[in-house]
Design a protein around this motif. Structure first.
Motif, PDB file in Angstrom:
ATOM      1  N   ARG A   8      -2.045  -5.977  46.294  1.00 12.71           N
ATOM      2  CA  ARG A   8      -2.796  -6.603  45.204  1.00 12.71           C
ATOM      3  C   ARG A   8      -4.019  -7.311  45.774  1.00 12.71           C
ATOM      4  NH1 ARG A   8      -2.575 -11.356  42.192  1.00 12.71           N
ATOM      5  NH2 ARG A   8      -0.878 -12.202  43.447  1.00 12.71           N
ATOM      6  N   LEU A  13      -4.817  -3.556  41.755  1.00 11.88           N
ATOM      7  CA  LEU A  13      -3.688  -3.082  42.558  1.00 11.88           C
ATOM      8  C   LEU A  13      -4.126  -1.813  43.274  1.00 11.88           C
ATOM      9  CD1 LEU A  13      -0.751  -3.447  40.007  1.00 11.88           C
ATOM     10  CD2 LEU A  13      -1.159  -4.883  42.017  1.00 11.88           C
ATOM     11  N   ARG A  32       7.074   0.919  39.892  1.00  9.50           N
ATOM     12  CA  ARG A  32       6.631  -0.350  40.470  1.00  9.50           C
ATOM     13  C   ARG A  32       5.252  -0.753  39.959  1.00  9.50           C
ATOM     14  NH1 ARG A  32       6.121  -0.494  46.113  1.00  9.50           N
ATOM     15  NH2 ARG A  32       6.256   1.749  46.230  1.00  9.50           N
ATOM     16  N   GLU A  36       4.337  -4.217  38.210  1.00  6.15           N
ATOM     17  CA  GLU A  36       3.328  -5.097  38.821  1.00  6.15           C
ATOM     18  C   GLU A  36       2.191  -5.408  37.850  1.00  6.15           C
ATOM     19  OE1 GLU A  36       2.462  -6.082  42.297  1.00  6.15           O
ATOM     20  OE2 GLU A  36       4.604  -5.975  42.746  1.00  6.15           O
ATOM     21  N   HIS A  40       1.457  -9.241  36.821  1.00  4.11           N
ATOM     22  CA  HIS A  40       0.264  -9.963  37.275  1.00  4.11           C
ATOM     23  C   HIS A  40      -0.933  -9.805  36.353  1.00  4.11           C
ATOM     24  CE1 HIS A  40       2.260 -10.897  41.029  1.00  4.11           C
ATOM     25  NE2 HIS A  40       2.639  -9.615  41.108  1.00  4.11           N
TER      26      HIS A  40
END
Lengths: 124, 295
Positions: A8, A13, A32, A36, A40
């Motif tokens: 990140r 990302l 994933r 993520e 975030h």
């Protein structure tokens, strides 16, 4: 199975696919990344495939899926660094990654994202 | 004699001793009156072939006649024309490269028949003359067929060389501006060439980090559905590489044909001329540089 690392950087990302990505790693990566992005609130996802020598139909399908999922979660996906040979193979297979942005380098992808322009934005 | 023209195969009823006796006069004439035969040959050939071909015949014809005399002079039953053929084949191959037509080259070889017959006109009785003339005609026909073969082989070689040169010449990819590459296509776009163009264009994008690739088809005479397919594939592949592709140089006629064929290029950026495409590419690169500078 080798897990694809996801890094990140601010609200972006970056996932760098390895040379020999297999189907399970690809599906795992999709999971994933979705988690993520949601966790975030990332605005940009960069999929670096410059190391990949082979991108088959399954992987390209997963890439399109990742792009659609991330778009639903509010992030824009750019595929970075497709090799000439891989591009030719994908086109010959009819897999043109419709609706997915592309860029030659991470820099280009970030520049384009900051201006809200992607590789697929038409000129003129 | 007339029935023998164009039929080099020996008649089955001819016996070997017979063959021997009919060949001997030919060999003798060649050995004794070689210069006269050559002179008659070049004189005959001159009306059929180009001037340089006749000149070359004057120079190399002597060696051919010597080889023919040697081949016919042996006491063997079978005549080995291979050394003569080799000389004549070299000769025809050279004439091919010099640009002579098949008729000129074959005519030059066939002129030997008339030259030989002229010198054989006053030997023996009518029956001997007939047999000898038939044999002479047969030999020359055989040689002419051989030289025609080698003419074709020579021409095939020229064609394949030109094909390779064309492929090399016709697929350049040039860097026309900072981060802009262009592929000016010239000639008909078949699958093999389209593949080469795509590969070299993508490699150039990768090497130069190009943002824009211009595909200029000013030199492509016709765009049918197959060519359009190749263009669309190339555009899709450049997009995958992260570059924008502009197709330029579609002639008005071509544009009309494409619309009539229902070829959909609505997803492709197009400009009428290479200059317009380049101006657009420069704008795009400039905008990119400005954005980078502002940061």
């Amino acid at each position: 199975m080798t897990a694809v690392p996801v890094v990140r950087i601010r609200n972006a990302l970056v996932a760098a696919m390895q040379e020999d990505i297999d189907d399970r790693s690809a599906l795992d990566l999709a999971d994933r990344l979705a988690t993520e992005v949601a966790a975030h609130g990332a605005g940009l996802v960069l999929l670096d495939v410059s190391a990949a020598q082979v991108v088959d139909s399954f992987i390209s399908r997963v890439i399109v899926d990742i792009a659609q999922v991330c778009r639903l979660l509010g992030a824009q996906v750019t595929v970075v660094g497709i090799r000439p040979a891989v591009a030719i193979t994908l086109v010959e297979l009819g897999l043109t990654l419709e609706g997915v942005r592309t860029a030659l380098t991470i820099d280009d992808a970030m520049d384009a994202a900051e201006e809200g322009l992607g590789g697929d934005v038409r000129l003129g | 004699m007339i029935g023998e023209v164009g039929s080099p195969v020996a008649e089955p009823q001819e016996h070997s001793e017979n063959q021997q006796t009919v060949r001997a006069p030919i060999a003798t004439v060649l050995a004794e009156r070689g210069p006269q035969v050559l002179a008659a040959w070049t004189h005959r050939g001159g009306s059929l072939a180009s001037r340089s071909g006749t000149a070359e015949l004057e120079r190399d014809g002597g060696a051919v006649l010597d080889a023919l005399a040697a081949a016919l002079g042996t006491a063997d039953e079978s005549v080995d024309l291979a050394p003569v053929s080799r000389l004549l084949n070299d000769f025809s191959a050279r004439r091919t490269r010099a640009g002579d037509s098949p008729a000129e080259t074959a005519g030059l070889v066939l002129a030997l028949r008339e030259a030989l017959l002229g010198e054989l006109a006053d030997i023996g009785d009518a029956e001997t003359r007939y047999a000898v003339a038939r044999e002479a005609g047969r030999i020359v026909d055989e040689l002419a067929l051989g030289s025609f073969d080698s003419f074709l082989a020579g021409r095939e070689e020229v064609i394949s060389q030109q094909g390779e040169q064309l492929l090399e010449l016709s697929t350049p990819v040039v860097r026309v501006w900072d981060r802009v590459v262009a592929a000016p296509l010239v000639g008909t776009l078949d699958s093999a060439r389209a593949q080469v163009v795509m590969e070299s264009l993508l490699q150039a994008i990768s090497d130069d980090g190009a943002l824009v690739a211009i595909l200029d088809i000013t030199g492509v005479p016709t765009v049918d559905t197959l060519v359009a397919q190749h263009l669309l594939k190339t555009v899709a592949a450049t997009r995958l590489m992260g570059a924008d592709c502009i197709v330029s140089g579609i002639a008005p006629q071509t544009a009309q044909t494409m619309v009539q064929l229902g070829i959909d290029l609505s997803d492709v950026t197009t400009r009428s001329s290479l200059a317009d495409a380049l101006a657009m590419a420069i704008d795009r690169v400039q905008a990119h540089a400005d954005r980078s500078a502002r940061r």
